[in-house]
Design an enzyme around this catalytic site. Structure first.
Site, PDB file in Angstrom:
ATOM      1  N   GLU A   1      48.433  19.653  59.116  1.00  0.00           N
ATOM      2  CA  GLU A   1      49.093  18.726  60.025  1.00  0.00           C
ATOM      3  C   GLU A   1      49.680  17.561  59.237  1.00  0.00           C
ATOM      4  O   GLU A   1      49.064  17.095  58.271  1.00  0.00           O
ATOM      5  CB  GLU A   1      48.034  18.189  61.010  1.00  0.00           C
TER       6      GLU A   1
ATOM      7  N   HIS B   1      50.336  14.137  57.779  1.00  0.00           N
ATOM      8  CA  HIS B   1      49.478  12.961  57.615  1.00  0.00           C
ATOM      9  C   HIS B   1      50.280  11.866  56.918  1.00  0.00           C
ATOM     10  O   HIS B   1      49.891  11.381  55.856  1.00  0.00           O
ATOM     11  CB  HIS B   1      48.195  13.304  56.850  1.00  0.00           C
TER      12      HIS B   1
ATOM     13  N   ASP C   1      42.845  17.273  56.991  1.00  0.00           N
ATOM     14  CA  ASP C   1      41.800  17.695  57.936  1.00  0.00           C
ATOM     15  C   ASP C   1      41.116  18.989  57.500  1.00  0.00           C
ATOM     16  O   ASP C   1      40.059  19.348  58.054  1.00  0.00           O
ATOM     17  CB  ASP C   1      42.391  17.921  59.334  1.00  0.00           C
TER      18      ASP C   1
ATOM     19  N   HIS D   1      39.232  17.763  62.732  1.00  0.00           N
ATOM     20  CA  HIS D   1      40.544  17.596  63.391  1.00  0.00           C
ATOM     21  C   HIS D   1      40.266  17.335  64.866  1.00  0.00           C
ATOM     22  O   HIS D   1      39.673  18.186  65.547  1.00  0.00           O
ATOM     23  CB  HIS D   1      41.365  18.862  63.172  1.00  0.00           C
TER      24      HIS D   1
ATOM     25  N   GLU E   1      41.721  17.398  67.705  1.00  0.00           N
ATOM     26  CA  GLU E   1      42.091  18.324  68.776  1.00  0.00           C
ATOM     27  C   GLU E   1      41.232  19.590  68.810  1.00  0.00           C
ATOM     28  O   GLU E   1      41.276  20.341  69.783  1.00  0.00           O
ATOM     29  CB  GLU E   1      43.570  18.712  68.666  1.00  0.00           C
TER      30      GLU E   1
ATOM     31  N   HIS F   1      44.588   8.463  62.832  1.00  0.00           N
ATOM     32  CA  HIS F   1      45.280   9.554  62.146  1.00  0.00           C
ATOM     33  C   HIS F   1      46.074   9.038  60.934  1.00  0.00           C
ATOM     34  O   HIS F   1      46.933   8.173  61.083  1.00  0.00           O
ATOM     35  CB  HIS F   1      46.212  10.261  63.129  1.00  0.00           C
TER      36      HIS F   1
ATOM     37  N   GLU G   1      40.936   8.054  56.939  1.00  0.00           N
ATOM     38  CA  GLU G   1      41.331   9.273  56.230  1.00  0.00           C
ATOM     39  C   GLU G   1      41.913   8.957  54.849  1.00  0.00           C
ATOM     40  O   GLU G   1      41.665   9.688  53.880  1.00  0.00           O
ATOM     41  CB  GLU G   1      42.330  10.085  57.065  1.00  0.00           C
TER      42      GLU G   1
HETATM   43 ZN    ZN Z   1      43.562  13.994  60.061  1.00  0.00          ZN
END
Ligand code: ZN
Length: 254
Positions: free
Chosen positions: A31, A33, A42, A117, A119, A174, A179
């Site tokens: 994804e 970032h 992730d 992650h 979701e 995010h 992170e």
């Molecule tokens: Zn992430």
């Protein structure tokens, strides 16, 4: 000796399972970032935390589920960014169920899903339930699966130290402070601090709207500013997560 399942021979893996090892399954995503972090954040972070935690546990860390649930705009900036590569819910559920069922077939009695992650949360929940139902039909009723988000092991003290102006919540974190700091700690060669975005945080309505757009998502795709990230913060967060995961796995599985 390695804790990574993929680096073990099958007899070594079998011996670990027969000895009551916990099988830890990181579940990630590919994804966007932001500009400064790689697509695999992730996928890397839950595996890194799990592998470190496993050093003092009787545990095997399985290869991660690399692709994850569809990125939502208010949590990951959405699907409109090149590189964000997601599984639809029925595919993700099928992959999770097959992998968990395989561990049960191998004789594993203790399984821990390490989610990285946002979701993926409810899908890992559902998959754990389905895998145990399937095991029960086959007459196997002595398997337990725990699941958690690694970041939930950050302590109140660490959150207060990192966010003196208030914690926005992991869904807005995010590609942000947590992170970025963790990547500076675990995978610094993959972080480009010269490309940190200079933006305001994401600003979203209460609803989701389809077709999805990038409305409300800062241009880089980071949902909060990552600018204060440091490797020292990353080490502190990682230490919290590793200690919490070790404590809870020991408490649940002995
Ligand atoms: Zn992430």
């Amino acid at each position: 000796m390695t804790v990574r399942m993929a680096d073990m021979s099958w007899p070594d893996y079998e011996a670990k399972i027969k000895n009551g090892a916990v099988v830890m399954l990181p579940v990630g995503s590919i994804e966007q970032h932001s500009y400064h972090l790689p697509l695999g954040v992730d996928r890397y972070l839950p595996a890194a935390v799990a592998e470190e935690a496993a050093q003092t546990l009787n545990a095997v860390v399985a290869e991660p589920i690399v692709y994850g649930a569809r990125s939502q705009m208010r949590m990951g900036g959405g699907q409109t960014y090149p590189g964000t590569t997601s599984l639809r819910p029925d595919t993700l559920m099928a992959v999770l169920r097959d992998v968990l069922t395989a561990f049960v077939d191998h004789g594993a009695k203790k399984i821990a899903i390490v989610n990285g992650h946002y979701e993926n949360m409810m899908f890992t929940y559902e998959a754990a339930d389905l895998a145990l139902r399937e095991a029960k039909i086959l007459g196997i009723d002595d398997v337990a699966i725990m699941r958690f988000e690694y970041w939930d092991y950050m302590t109140k003290e660490t959150i207060a130290a990192l966010f003196p102006d208030g914690y926005p919540g992991m869904e807005l974190e995010h590609a942000a402070l947590i992170e970025t700091s963790l990547m500076l700690h675990y995978r610094p060669a993959l972080v480009d601090m010269a490309r940190l975005p200079q933006e305001a945080p994401g600003d979203f309505p209460t609803y989701d709207l389809f077709p999805a757009t990038r409305a409300g998502v800062p241009p880089s795709g980071a949902l909060s500013p990552p600018n204060r990230a440091t490797a020292e913060y990353g080490a502190r967060i990682a230490a919290d997560c590793v200690a919490g995961i070790r404590r809870d796995i020991a408490a649940v599985f002995g």
